[in-house]
Structures are given as C-alpha cells and as structure tokens.
Design an enzyme around this catalytic site. Structure first.
Site, PDB file in Angstrom:
ATOM      1  N   LYS A 181       0.851  -1.187   0.000  1.00 26.43           N
ATOM      2  CA  LYS A 181       0.000   0.000   0.000  1.00 26.43           C
ATOM      3  C   LYS A 181       0.888   1.239   0.000  1.00 26.43           C
ATOM      4  O   LYS A 181       1.446   1.623   1.018  1.00 26.43           O
ATOM      5  CB  LYS A 181      -0.910   0.027   1.230  1.00 26.43           C
ATOM      6  CG  LYS A 181      -2.087   0.956   1.013  1.00 26.43           C
ATOM      7  CD  LYS A 181      -2.571   1.670   2.248  1.00 26.43           C
ATOM      8  CE  LYS A 181      -1.767   2.854   2.631  1.00 26.43           C
ATOM      9  NZ  LYS A 181      -1.644   3.924   1.641  1.00 26.43           N
ATOM     10  N   GLU A 256       9.130   1.018  11.214  1.00 28.62           N
ATOM     11  CA  GLU A 256      10.203   1.977  10.878  1.00 28.62           C
ATOM     12  C   GLU A 256       9.575   3.354  10.953  1.00 28.62           C
ATOM     13  O   GLU A 256       8.819   3.735  10.058  1.00 28.62           O
ATOM     14  CB  GLU A 256      10.702   1.715   9.453  1.00 28.62           C
ATOM     15  CG  GLU A 256      11.507   0.452   9.300  1.00 28.62           C
ATOM     16  CD  GLU A 256      12.953   0.626   9.736  1.00 28.62           C
ATOM     17  OE1 GLU A 256      13.375   1.769  10.010  1.00 28.62           O
ATOM     18  OE2 GLU A 256      13.651  -0.396   9.818  1.00 28.62           O
ATOM     19  N   CYS A 290      13.909  10.299   6.818  1.00 28.10           N
ATOM     20  CA  CYS A 290      13.718   9.873   8.218  1.00 28.10           C
ATOM     21  C   CYS A 290      14.979  10.065   9.045  1.00 28.10           C
ATOM     22  O   CYS A 290      14.910  10.414  10.210  1.00 28.10           O
ATOM     23  CB  CYS A 290      13.251   8.425   8.258  1.00 28.10           C
ATOM     24  SG  CYS A 290      14.338   7.305   7.361  1.00 28.10           S
ATOM     25  N   GLU A 389       9.706  15.859  15.338  1.00 29.21           N
ATOM     26  CA  GLU A 389      10.157  15.672  13.959  1.00 29.21           C
ATOM     27  C   GLU A 389       9.412  16.660  13.066  1.00 29.21           C
ATOM     28  O   GLU A 389       8.177  16.633  12.993  1.00 29.21           O
ATOM     29  CB  GLU A 389       9.868  14.242  13.494  1.00 29.21           C
ATOM     30  CG  GLU A 389      10.413  13.962  12.099  1.00 29.21           C
ATOM     31  CD  GLU A 389      10.020  12.582  11.562  1.00 29.21           C
ATOM     32  OE1 GLU A 389       8.854  12.198  11.717  1.00 29.21           O
ATOM     33  OE2 GLU A 389      10.888  11.917  10.976  1.00 29.21           O
TER      34      GLU A 389
HETATM   35  P1  NAD Z   1       2.319   8.496   7.374  1.00 23.78           P
HETATM   36  O1  NAD Z   1       2.403   7.813   8.687  1.00 23.78           O
HETATM   37  O2  NAD Z   1       1.400   9.640   7.236  1.00 23.78           O
HETATM   38  O3  NAD Z   1       1.927   7.468   6.229  1.00 23.78           O
HETATM   39  C1  NAD Z   1       2.666   6.273   6.016  1.00 23.78           C
HETATM   40  C2  NAD Z   1       1.788   5.297   5.260  1.00 23.78           C
HETATM   41  O4  NAD Z   1       0.723   4.889   6.119  1.00 23.78           O
HETATM   42  C3  NAD Z   1       1.131   5.857   4.003  1.00 23.78           C
HETATM   43  O5  NAD Z   1       1.126   4.865   2.992  1.00 23.78           O
HETATM   44  C4  NAD Z   1      -0.279   6.110   4.475  1.00 23.78           C
HETATM   45  O6  NAD Z   1      -1.231   6.108   3.441  1.00 23.78           O
HETATM   46  C5  NAD Z   1      -0.488   4.922   5.382  1.00 23.78           C
HETATM   47  N1  NAD Z   1      -1.628   4.999   6.292  1.00 23.78           N
HETATM   48  C6  NAD Z   1      -2.336   6.078   6.702  1.00 23.78           C
HETATM   49  N2  NAD Z   1      -3.321   5.688   7.547  1.00 23.78           N
HETATM   50  C7  NAD Z   1      -3.226   4.347   7.669  1.00 23.78           C
HETATM   51  C8  NAD Z   1      -3.944   3.362   8.391  1.00 23.78           C
HETATM   52  N3  NAD Z   1      -4.983   3.664   9.174  1.00 23.78           N
HETATM   53  N4  NAD Z   1      -3.565   2.086   8.282  1.00 23.78           N
HETATM   54  C9  NAD Z   1      -2.504   1.718   7.523  1.00 23.78           C
HETATM   55  N5  NAD Z   1      -1.792   2.606   6.812  1.00 23.78           N
HETATM   56  C10 NAD Z   1      -2.151   3.907   6.879  1.00 23.78           C
HETATM   57  O7  NAD Z   1       3.811   8.913   7.017  1.00 23.78           O
HETATM   58  P2  NAD Z   1       4.279   9.814   5.808  1.00 23.78           P
HETATM   59  O8  NAD Z   1       3.874  11.211   6.115  1.00 23.78           O
HETATM   60  O9  NAD Z   1       3.869   9.193   4.518  1.00 23.78           O
HETATM   61  O10 NAD Z   1       5.867   9.665   5.910  1.00 23.78           O
HETATM   62  C11 NAD Z   1       6.651  10.439   6.732  1.00 23.78           C
HETATM   63  C12 NAD Z   1       7.010   9.705   8.006  1.00 23.78           C
HETATM   64  O11 NAD Z   1       7.633   8.470   7.688  1.00 23.78           O
HETATM   65  C13 NAD Z   1       8.014  10.458   8.851  1.00 23.78           C
HETATM   66  O12 NAD Z   1       7.680  10.344  10.204  1.00 23.78           O
HETATM   67  C14 NAD Z   1       9.318   9.728   8.559  1.00 23.78           C
HETATM   68  O13 NAD Z   1      10.304   9.858   9.553  1.00 23.78           O
HETATM   69  C15 NAD Z   1       8.838   8.338   8.432  1.00 23.78           C
HETATM   70  N6  NAD Z   1       9.803   7.525   7.691  1.00 23.78           N
HETATM   71  C16 NAD Z   1      10.549   6.613   8.380  1.00 23.78           C
HETATM   72  C17 NAD Z   1      11.517   5.863   7.711  1.00 23.78           C
HETATM   73  C18 NAD Z   1      12.372   4.882   8.447  1.00 23.78           C
HETATM   74  O14 NAD Z   1      13.098   4.144   7.794  1.00 23.78           O
HETATM   75  N7  NAD Z   1      12.334   4.813   9.761  1.00 23.78           N
HETATM   76  C19 NAD Z   1      11.695   6.046   6.344  1.00 23.78           C
HETATM   77  C20 NAD Z   1      10.924   6.980   5.669  1.00 23.78           C
HETATM   78  C21 NAD Z   1       9.969   7.713   6.362  1.00 23.78           C
END
Ligand code: NAD
Length: 487
Positions: A181, A256, A290, A389
């Site tokens: 997804k 992650e 991240c 963050e």
């Molecule tokens: P997000 O949490 O808003 O979304 C992540 C994913 O979750 C998206 O695909 C989103 O559609 C999905 N999602 C939303 N609601 C959901 C639900 N109820 N159930 C399942 N999935 C759902 O994050 P973002 O804004 O897309 O990304 C930024 C964040 O990701 C930052 O906090 C960043 O640090 C983190 N990140 C972490 C890493 C790592 O390796 N630790 C890598 C990249 C990004």
C-alpha cells in the site's frame, strides 16, 4: 494497459493478480505534483473490497512462490533487478513526478539501492537454513524456516522505491507474497514496479499494489485475518494505529518510524566535510528523510564560525523542481508545508533565526510547495523544534561545552533512528558511538554507506531488524521438529 497520459497527467491503475485494475467503484484520486501544485497524476481510489481482492490473489500467489526452489526464486529476483535497471528512466520519471526530487537522485535510488537490494536478497533465497540438535538416544531436533505468508507493506511518500524495496526484497527472498500500500502522495513508482516485476517473471499474485485512502485501505490491510505480517514505514501516529489494527489478529509487525537525529561536531573535526555533512544532512530532499540530521550540536570553541559558514552555504542553495538545476526541491504537499511553517513559527519564539524561515518569493516557484532552507541557533534542548520531527528543511543548532554534555543532549530525544559524530580523535569517535541511543552512527560522514548490515531502531523510532542478512528473519517463521530416537 493502465497508463494513459491526459492533459499532461499520468494515470496508473492498481496492480492486482497480475493485471492492472481500476477501483471497483471506478473512482480515482488526484496526486499533486509538489513542484507545481498541479495535478500530476491520478490513481484509483481503491476500497476495502479491492484490498480484499488483492489479499485473495496474494494467497494464491503464495502457494506458487513458497513452493518454488529458493534457487528459482533467486533467478526471478535477479531478473526483476535487471528489469528495474532497464526501466530505471521510467521509474525515476514517476518517482520524481510524485516526490518533486531530482531525476538524478531517483536514478541513484533505483540503481544503487532498490535494484541492489533485490540482488542482495536474491542471493539469500537459496541460503535459508535451519538448525539441528541431536541428543543421543533421546531426540533429533531440527528447524524449518518458512515464509510468514501474505505480507502487508505500508510505504510512505518519501522515496517509495527506497523505503519500499527495504521490505519487498527480503519478503520475496523468504518466499512470502505481498500486498503493498503506497502513500496517496507518491504511488506511481511502486505501481510500475509491480508490472515490471510481473513481466520479469514474478508469478501472478506474488506482488499486488493497492492505492486508496490510508484509513480505509490501510485499516483493511492491517486488520485482514489472512495477512500474517505488516511492515510499516511512516509516522509514529499512523504506526500506533497500524499496531492497534494488527493486534486484532496478532499479525507480526515491524515498525520503521520517525527521527530527530543529532549531528555532533567536535572542535577537532575536519571542518570542511563537517560543514557539508551538516548542510546535506538536513537539506537533502528538503529535510524529508527519516534519518535527516535535524539537530546540529556544535562544540562552543568553533560554534560561531561554523554556524556562520553553514548559514552562508544554506543561503546559496538553489531551490526548484526537477525541471531545473536545483539543490533543494519542494515539500510533498501543501499540508506538509503548513505543518513545517507552523514549526518555524514556534521556532521564532524559542530560538534565534539565522537564515530562511519563509516561503521563497521567486514568482516562478509560486505553485510548488517550497520552503527556504532554515536554521535556528541557540535552541534549548526542550524546545518544540528541538524535540519534534519537523520533516522539512529546518535545522536546529545547539552549542555544547564537552563530550558528556553533547551525548546527554543527543540522547535527550524520544527518537533513536540515526546520529553522527565528526571528530579526528578515534577514541572519542568510538566512545560517542557506543553511548548514542540510535540505530546508526555515521562517523565523519552523513547518511549510511550501505544497507548490507542490520540495524534496529531505538525508542520511538520503531522496532525490528532492518537491512542486512539478519533482517531476513523478520520475514520467516521458525518451526521446530523433534523426532523421538531410540527404540
Ligand atoms: P504516514 O504515517 O502519514 O503514512 C505512512 C503510510 O501509512 C502511508 O502509505 C499512508 O497512506 C499509510 N496509512 C495512513 N493511515 C493508515 C492506516 N490507518 N492504516 C494503515 N496505513 C495507513 O507517514 P508519511 O507522512 O507518509 O511519511 C513520513 C514519516 O515516515 C516520517 O515520520 C518519517 O520519519 C517516516 N519515515 C521513516 C523511515 C524509516 O526508515 N524509519 C523512512 C521513511 C519515512
């Protein structure tokens, strides 16, 4: 064929059961080009029903894929990696259209990270071994290492092929099938990858990609009784929701999450590389990484000059979309820009603004979601901008007097994803590395050199092994078989 180009927008359908599929209700959703603010593409607004169809397909795909000899899975994965390289230009175009980053950066991700991970884990597909234990005259015991089953992969918008390939490649090597997804802001490259992988020989149903609202499609995936494991990359807030839903069926989960990584510069460091490490540590991909080095800790003896020179470099960064020679691109969305601007506003009351802090005035940038590279100095460690963050081009600088203080400030965070230390003193480098609470420590550079070694996030940055050979265990169950010996 799913791709239609209409009014300069790209449309890709979902990829389910080896073919392109529109949403069952026919709805589509707009995906904005962050560099222009215009609709850059459309994808299906998938439903819970579409997600269920993808899981059904993955269940059938699983039987084929897990039943194959590991060597055959490896051969197919090598072909997928080669197909990714052959289609790198197209994948990069889609990744850049969604994310607003440069084509060059996307090509690097595809060739040096995503395809390489596919090759790295292909090499492990026929080396998944169990243990044996023999107690003479009692038992002969051995373990079987089996795929978990249908696995769910939830991917954020920043670098979908970078973050996506981290779990997709080992999951495939271990014999699992996948329902992926992507984020609604950046779904195109993962959709295209599914087609590329299928055409390269991945059996039908082994990799499905479903687009749609995170809440509806995400909840349907994480609470599905036939999904055995969830690999989530994203924010802590969504991560909590994912864990809550996954707990309904006790689905195995790997998280992650976010970071607020300290970048520590000692006075004895080689200053020139440290300056560029600090600069790109936060301004690469406009801070939407991240592991971005978003907290800069500088030893007092060099602090004033270091910050002055860093501010000068930040002022010189060229802002723009992938269509021009830019050093720093846009944020992903208007929502994200508003969030970053509200942090900048908070920072104005908490610290001294050194550079940036505004939306650029250049009229040619007005449609896109740009923010100036921003640096705050003398930031108290308990300030909102030092603790939360921001996920944007905002650096907070805090001076320190000596090593213990630097380590205390660095560890005074809910997160523990990455960290860096700049020093010419080898002993100090080791001592600080051991005492930092983070999954990674970069010494005299910023950003990891490779993915061949395993790491585990600390604190609110998540849990589970990621990268490297050891991470294959996250995608396998271990079954013990004991045979009674003797008469
Ligand atoms: P997000 O949490 O808003 O979304 C992540 C994913 O979750 C998206 O695909 C989103 O559609 C999905 N999602 C939303 N609601 C959901 C639900 N109820 N159930 C399942 N999935 C759902 O994050 P973002 O804004 O897309 O990304 C930024 C964040 O990701 C930052 O906090 C960043 O640090 C983190 N990140 C972490 C890493 C790592 O390796 N630790 C890598 C990249 C990004």
């Amino acid at each position: 064929m799913a791709e239609k180009v209409k009014d300069a927008t790209v449309h890709l359908d979902m990829f389910i059961d080896g073919e392109w599929a529109p949403a069952s209700n026919g709805e589509v959703m707009n995906v904005y080009n962050p560099a222009t603010g215009e609709v850059g593409s459309t994808v299906p607004k998938g439903t819970a029903g579409d997600l269920n169809a993808a899981v059904d397909s993955a269940k059938k795909g699983l039987e084929v894929w897990r039943g194959m000899h590991g060597a055959e899975r490896a051969r197919i994965m090598y072909r997928v990696a080669q197909a990714m390289r052959d289609n790198a230009d197209e994948l990069a175009r889609l990744e850049s259209l969604n994310g607003g980053g440069s084509i060059g950066g996307a090509l690097h991700t595809i060739n040096e990270v995503a395809a390489r991970r596919m090759e790295y884990f292909a090499g492990m597909a026929d080396k998944i071994l169990g243990d044996t234990f023999v107690a003479p005259d009692e038992y002969f015991i051995y373990t079987l290492r089996e795929p978990k089953g249908v696995t769910g992969h939830i991917i954020p918008w920043n670098g979908p092929l970078w973050t996506g390939s981290r779990s997709i490649a080992p999951a495939l090597a271990a014999g699992n099938s996948l329902v992926v997804k992507p984020s609604r802001e950046a779904p195109l490259s993962l959709l295209k990858l599914a087609e590329i992988a299928y055409e390269a020989g991945l059996p039908k149903g082994v990799m499905n990609v479903v687009t749609g609202p995170g809440g509806e499609v995400g909840d349907a995936l994480t609470s599905h009784p036939d999904v055995a494991a969830i690999y989530f990359t994203g924010s802590g807030a969504t991560g909590k929701r994912v864990l809550e839903m996954a707990s309904t069926n006790f689905a195995y989960s790997v998280m992650e999450l976010g970071g607020k990584s300290p970048n520590i510069v000692f006075a004895d460091a080689d200053i020139e590389p440290a300056l560029y490490g600090a600069l790109w540590g936060i301004f690469a991909n406009a801070g939407q990484i991240c592991v971005a080095g978003s907290r800069l800790l500088v030893e007092e003896a060099i602090h004033d000059e270091f910050v002055e020179r860093l501010a000068e470099l930040a002022r010189g960064l060229r802002i723009g979309g992938p269509d021009r020679e830019a050093d720093m691109g846009p944020l992903i969305s208007e929502k994200q820009r508003k969030s970053v601007m509200s942090y900048i506003e908070a920072g104005m009351n908490e610290a001294e603004l050194v550079v940036g802090g505004k939306i650029p005035e250049d009229p040619s940038l007005q449609g896109g979601y740009f923010v100036e590279p921003t640096i705050f100095d003398d930031v108290p460690t308990d300030a909102k901008v030092a603790q939360e963050e921001i996920f944007g081009p905002v650096l907070v600088v805090t001076p320190f007097k000596e090593m213990d203080e630097a380590i205390a400030i660095a560890n005074d965070s809910d997160f523990g994803l990455a960290s860096a230390v700049w020093t010419s003193n080898i002993k100090k480098a080791h001592v600080v590395s051991q005492r930092l609470e983070a999954a990674q420590v970069y010494v005299n550079h910023y950003f990891s050199a490779g993915f061949e070694v395993t790491r585990t996030p600390y604190k609110a940055s998540g849990f589970g092994h990621s990268e490297g050979a050891e991470s294959i265990s996250e995608y396998l169950n271990t079954k013990a078989v004991s045979i009674k010996m003797g008469e």
